[in-house]
Scaffold this motif. Structure first.
Motif, PDB file in Angstrom:
ATOM      1  N   GLU A   1      -3.378  12.402  -3.880  1.00 50.74           N
ATOM      2  CA  GLU A   1      -3.918  13.900  -3.840  1.00 50.74           C
ATOM      3  C   GLU A   1      -2.422  14.592  -3.978  1.00 50.74           C
ATOM      4  N   VAL A   2      -1.387  14.117  -3.488  1.00 49.59           N
ATOM      5  CA  VAL A   2      -0.148  15.029  -3.593  1.00 49.59           C
ATOM      6  C   VAL A   2       1.120  14.485  -4.318  1.00 49.59           C
ATOM      7  N   ASN A   3       0.510  13.331  -5.017  1.00 53.16           N
ATOM      8  CA  ASN A   3       1.500  12.598  -5.853  1.00 53.16           C
ATOM      9  C   ASN A   3       2.783  12.063  -4.953  1.00 53.16           C
ATOM     10  N   SER A   4       2.602  11.645  -3.903  1.00 54.09           N
ATOM     11  CA  SER A   4       3.676  10.961  -2.978  1.00 54.09           C
ATOM     12  C   SER A   4       3.942   9.562  -3.378  1.00 54.09           C
ATOM     13  N   GLY A   5       4.951   9.549  -4.443  1.00 55.42           N
ATOM     14  CA  GLY A   5       5.299   8.079  -4.906  1.00 55.42           C
ATOM     15  C   GLY A   5       5.652   7.008  -3.851  1.00 55.42           C
ATOM     16  N   HIS A   6       6.371   7.439  -2.961  1.00 53.33           N
ATOM     17  CA  HIS A   6       6.696   6.518  -1.699  1.00 53.33           C
ATOM     18  C   HIS A   6       5.653   5.822  -0.760  1.00 53.33           C
ATOM     19  N   SER A   7       4.630   6.731  -0.289  1.00 52.33           N
ATOM     20  CA  SER A   7       3.569   6.243   0.423  1.00 52.33           C
ATOM     21  C   SER A   7       2.736   5.368  -0.471  1.00 52.33           C
ATOM     22  N   LEU A   8       2.583   6.031  -1.733  1.00 52.96           N
ATOM     23  CA  LEU A   8       1.727   5.428  -2.631  1.00 52.96           C
ATOM     24  C   LEU A   8       2.330   4.013  -3.088  1.00 52.96           C
ATOM     25  N   ALA A   9       3.520   3.758  -3.205  1.00 57.41           N
ATOM     26  CA  ALA A   9       4.091   2.490  -3.445  1.00 57.41           C
ATOM     27  C   ALA A   9       4.069   1.677  -2.203  1.00 57.41           C
ATOM     28  N   TYR A  10       4.088   2.052  -0.972  1.00 56.87           N
ATOM     29  CA  TYR A  10       3.954   1.216   0.134  1.00 56.87           C
ATOM     30  C   TYR A  10       2.399   0.681   0.310  1.00 56.87           C
ATOM     31  N   ALA A  11       1.621   1.668  -0.142  1.00 53.05           N
ATOM     32  CA  ALA A  11       0.138   1.155   0.135  1.00 53.05           C
ATOM     33  C   ALA A  11      -0.101   0.271  -1.126  1.00 53.05           C
ATOM     34  N   LYS A  12       0.458   0.417  -2.223  1.00 51.92           N
ATOM     35  CA  LYS A  12       0.083  -0.753  -3.312  1.00 51.92           C
ATOM     36  C   LYS A  12       0.656  -1.994  -2.812  1.00 51.92           C
ATOM     37  N   MET A  13       2.016  -2.055  -2.216  1.00 53.65           N
ATOM     38  CA  MET A  13       2.604  -3.286  -1.848  1.00 53.65           C
ATOM     39  C   MET A  13       1.806  -3.795  -0.937  1.00 53.65           C
ATOM     40  N   GLY A  14       1.163  -2.848   0.290  1.00 53.46           N
ATOM     41  CA  GLY A  14       0.324  -3.615   1.181  1.00 53.46           C
ATOM     42  C   GLY A  14      -0.715  -4.427   0.690  1.00 53.46           C
ATOM     43  N   LEU A  15      -1.353  -3.624  -0.372  1.00 54.95           N
ATOM     44  CA  LEU A  15      -2.599  -4.188  -1.005  1.00 54.95           C
ATOM     45  C   LEU A  15      -2.222  -5.437  -1.745  1.00 54.95           C
ATOM     46  N   SER A  16      -1.085  -5.716  -2.129  1.00 53.31           N
ATOM     47  CA  SER A  16      -0.570  -6.757  -2.860  1.00 53.31           C
ATOM     48  C   SER A  16      -0.516  -7.943  -1.987  1.00 53.31           C
ATOM     49  N   ARG A  17      -0.091  -7.855  -0.779  1.00 48.06           N
ATOM     50  CA  ARG A  17       0.271  -8.784   0.518  1.00 48.06           C
ATOM     51  C   ARG A  17      -1.130  -9.329   0.588  1.00 48.06           C
ATOM     52  N   ILE A  18      -2.178  -8.520   0.938  1.00 50.49           N
ATOM     53  CA  ILE A  18      -3.680  -8.852   1.002  1.00 50.49           C
ATOM     54  C   ILE A  18      -4.079  -9.596   0.028  1.00 50.49           C
ATOM     55  N   TYR A  19      -3.966  -9.480  -1.144  1.00 46.06           N
ATOM     56  CA  TYR A  19      -4.457 -10.133  -2.428  1.00 46.06           C
ATOM     57  C   TYR A  19      -3.783 -11.353  -2.444  1.00 46.06           C
ATOM     58  N   LYS A  20      -2.265 -11.539  -2.273  1.00 49.28           N
ATOM     59  CA  LYS A  20      -1.775 -12.722  -2.242  1.00 49.28           C
ATOM     60  C   LYS A  20      -2.258 -13.781  -1.239  1.00 49.28           C
ATOM     61  N   GLN A  21      -2.817 -13.210   0.093  1.00 50.72           N
ATOM     62  CA  GLN A  21      -3.202 -14.057   1.008  1.00 50.72           C
ATOM     63  C   GLN A  21      -4.510 -14.701   0.632  1.00 50.72           C
ATOM     64  N   LYS A  22      -5.174 -13.767  -0.196  1.00 49.07           N
ATOM     65  CA  LYS A  22      -6.523 -14.330  -0.743  1.00 49.07           C
ATOM     66  C   LYS A  22      -6.342 -15.061  -2.026  1.00 49.07           C
ATOM     67  N   ASN A  23      -4.999 -15.210  -2.331  1.00 47.12           N
ATOM     68  CA  ASN A  23      -4.921 -16.109  -3.439  1.00 47.12           C
ATOM     69  C   ASN A  23      -5.328 -15.295  -4.785  1.00 47.12           C
ATOM     70  N   GLU A  24      -5.438 -14.231  -4.886  1.00 44.17           N
ATOM     71  CA  GLU A  24      -5.427 -13.378  -5.971  1.00 44.17           C
ATOM     72  C   GLU A  24      -4.214 -12.793  -6.595  1.00 44.17           C
ATOM     73  N   ASN A  25      -3.562 -13.810  -6.842  1.00 41.88           N
ATOM     74  CA  ASN A  25      -2.126 -13.443  -7.368  1.00 41.88           C
ATOM     75  C   ASN A  25      -1.787 -12.639  -8.483  1.00 41.88           C
ATOM     76  N   ASN A  26      -2.604 -12.886  -9.476  1.00 39.40           N
ATOM     77  CA  ASN A  26      -2.699 -12.067 -10.811  1.00 39.40           C
ATOM     78  C   ASN A  26      -2.924 -10.413 -10.403  1.00 39.40           C
ATOM     79  N   LYS A  27      -3.848 -10.068  -9.257  1.00 43.91           N
ATOM     80  CA  LYS A  27      -4.119  -8.734  -8.957  1.00 43.91           C
ATOM     81  C   LYS A  27      -2.928  -8.196  -8.220  1.00 43.91           C
ATOM     82  N   ALA A  28      -2.336  -9.159  -7.529  1.00 44.98           N
ATOM     83  CA  ALA A  28      -1.175  -8.674  -6.654  1.00 44.98           C
ATOM     84  C   ALA A  28       0.037  -8.301  -7.582  1.00 44.98           C
ATOM     85  N   ILE A  29       0.254  -9.021  -8.553  1.00 42.10           N
ATOM     86  CA  ILE A  29       1.201  -8.869  -9.523  1.00 42.10           C
ATOM     87  C   ILE A  29       1.004  -7.410 -10.264  1.00 42.10           C
TER      88      ILE A  29
END
Length: 375
Positions: free
Chosen positions: A224-252
Motif C-alpha cells: 500500500e505504501v511501497n515499504s521495501g523493508h517490511s515487504l522484504a521481511y514478509a516475503k522472507m517470512g513466507l519463504s521460511r514457511i514454504y521451505k518447512q513445507k518442502n516447497e523450495n522452488n516457491k521459496a526461492i
C-alpha cells in the motif's frame, strides 16, 4: 481611493508572516511524511535530505521529528553510533523544550534501539519512561498510535526474555492500535511491522498457517505504501514457511524478488538472511553450484555485520561506562555533601547542648550565691 495607513501595512505584513509560516509548516509536515516512507527504501537519501533541511527548522517539535527520521534511517543502515548520537540530540531538545508527545517519541525510539542491541534493561528504562508520559499526559487522539510503538518494543523485550507466548498479545494489540490510524501512511508501515512480528511468533510456536496468514497481511500493507523493508521481511517470512513445507522452488522465487531489491534497501541484516535462505533452499533441491555461491555470500555478509555490531556495541558500552562513572561521581559527591551536612548538624547540636549546660550551670551558681547571701 483607499488610503494605505500604517495599521493596514502592519496587518498586511502580519498576514503575510502567518501565511508564510503556515505554508512552511505544511511543507515541512508533507516532506517529513515523504522522508519517513523513504527511510525504508532509500535511507541514505533520507539522511542527506534531513541534513539539508534541518538547519532551516526552528520549531522544536519539527526538529525532533526530523532528527528521529534521520536516526531511523541510520538504524536501517545499522550505523548504531549515528543512531544513538542523533536520537540523544533529539532527547536533549525534547527534555528542554519538547511536548509530551515529543518525549514519548524520543524515549520510545531510544528504547527500541537499545532493544536491537540486546540491552533489554536499558531499553525497558526508556520504554517505561515513554509509557509513563503516555498514561499521565493528555495525548491528542490523532497521536494515540504512539501507544502502538510502546507495545511493539515491550513485545520484543518480552519475546527475548520470556518467549512468544508473552509477546504475542503486545504485537496483536499494537496492530489493532495502528489500524485505527492508517489514514496516516506511515502507520501502514507500522501495521506491516506488527504483522511481521505476529507471524514470526507463530512460526516459533509452530503454527505455520497462522504465520502465513499474518505475513500475507504484512505484504498487503507494505505494498500500500511501497515499504521495501517490511515487504522484504514478509516475503522472507513466507519463504521460511514454504521451505518447512518442502516447497523450495516457491521459496526461492520469493527470495529472488527480495534479492533484486537489496541494493535499493542497503540493509545488511536482510542481505545476510536472504543469502542464508537461498543457500539452504538450493541445498535442499541439490543445486550445489548455487548453494556454494550463496553460502559464500552469506559468510561474507556475516563477517561484515559482526565487525559493525562489535564496533557499535563497544561504543555504546563505553557510553554506558562513562554514564556509570558519572553516576558514581555524583553519588560520591552527594555522600560527601550529606556527610559534611551530618557533621555540621552534629556540631550544631553539641554546641547547643553545651550552651544549654553552661547556661544551666550559671543559673545554679547564681542561685547558690543568692542562697549564701541570704544566710
Amino acid at each position: 481611493m483607499n488610503k494605505i495607513t500604517l495599521p493596514k501595512v502592519k496587518l498586511i505584513i502580519y498576514l503575510l508572516f502567518v501565511f508564510g509560516y503556515t505554508t512552511a509548516q505544511v511543507n515541512l509536515d508533507s516532506l517529513k511524511t515523504e522522508l519517513n516512507l523513504m527511510v525504508y527504501n532509500n535511507p541514505k537519501e533520507a539522511i542527506r535530505r534531513v541534513d539539508e533541511i534541518y538547519p532551516t527548522i526552528t520549531d522544536p517539535s519539527m526538529q525532533i521529528s526530523y532528527l528521529l527520521t534521520s536516526a531511523n534511517a541510520y538504524a536501517v543502515l545499522k550505523n548504531h553510533d549515528a543512531v544513538m548520537e542523533t536520537a540523544l540530540k533529539a532527547k536533549k531538545i525534547a527534555d528542554e523544550k519538547g511536548s509530551p508527545v515529543n518525549k514519548i517519541q524520543v524515549s520510545g525510539f531510544i528504547g527500541g534501539q537499545y532493544r536491537r542491541l540486546g540491552l533489554d534493561d536499558k531499553a525497558l528504562l526508556y520504554i517505561n519512561e515513554a509509557e509513563e508520559v503516555f498514561k499521565t499526559e493528555a495525548i491528542p487522539d490523532s497521536l494515540k498510535y504512539l501507544g502502538g510503538n510502546i507495545l511493539i518494543v515491550k513485545g520484543l523485550i518480552q519475546r527475548s526474555s520470556l518467549g512468544c507466548e508473552y509477546a504475542l498479545p503486545y504485537f496483536k494489540e499494537a496492530a489493532n492500535v495502528y489500524k485505527k490510524y492508517i489514514s496516516e501512511k506511515i502507520n501502514m508501515v507500522s501495521v506491516a511491522i506488527a504483522y511481521n512480528n505476529i507471524a514470526d511468533c507463530y512460526i516459533e510456536m509452530n503454527d505455520l498457517d497462522a504465520a502465513e496468514l499474518n505475513f500475507k497481511e504484512a505484504v498487503k500493507y507494505s505494498l500500500e505504501v511501497n515499504s521495501g523493508h517490511s515487504l522484504a521481511y514478509a516475503k522472507m517470512g513466507l519463504s521460511r514457511i514454504y521451505k518447512q513445507k518442502n516447497e523450495n522452488n516457491k521459496a526461492i522465487g520469493l527470495l529472488k524478488e527480495v534479492d533484486s531489491d537489496l541494493d535499493k534497501m542497503n540493509d545488511l541484516s536482510i542481505k545476510k538472511e536472504v543469502y542464508k535462505q537461498l543457500s539452504e533452499n538450493y541445498k535442499a533441491i541439490k543445486d550445489t553450484q548455487n548453494y556454494e555461491y550463496y553460502n559464500q555470500l552469506y559468510f561474507e555478509e556475516t563477517k561484515r555485520i559482526i565487525a559493525e555490531e562489535k564496533k557499535s556495541l563497544n561504543a555504546v558500552v563505553n557510553d554506558l561506562s562513562e554514564e556509570k562513572q558519572k553516576s558514581q561521581k555524583q553519588t560520591k559527591s552527594k555522600f560527601i555533601f550529606m556527610l559534611l551536612g551530618a557533621i555540621f548538624v552534629f556540631i550544631a547540636i553539641m554546641s547547643y547542648m553545651a550552651y544549654k549546660i553552661v547556661k544551666k550551670r550559671k543559673k545554679i551558681n547564681e542561685k547558690k550565691e543568692q542562697f549564701h547571701k541570704e544566710r
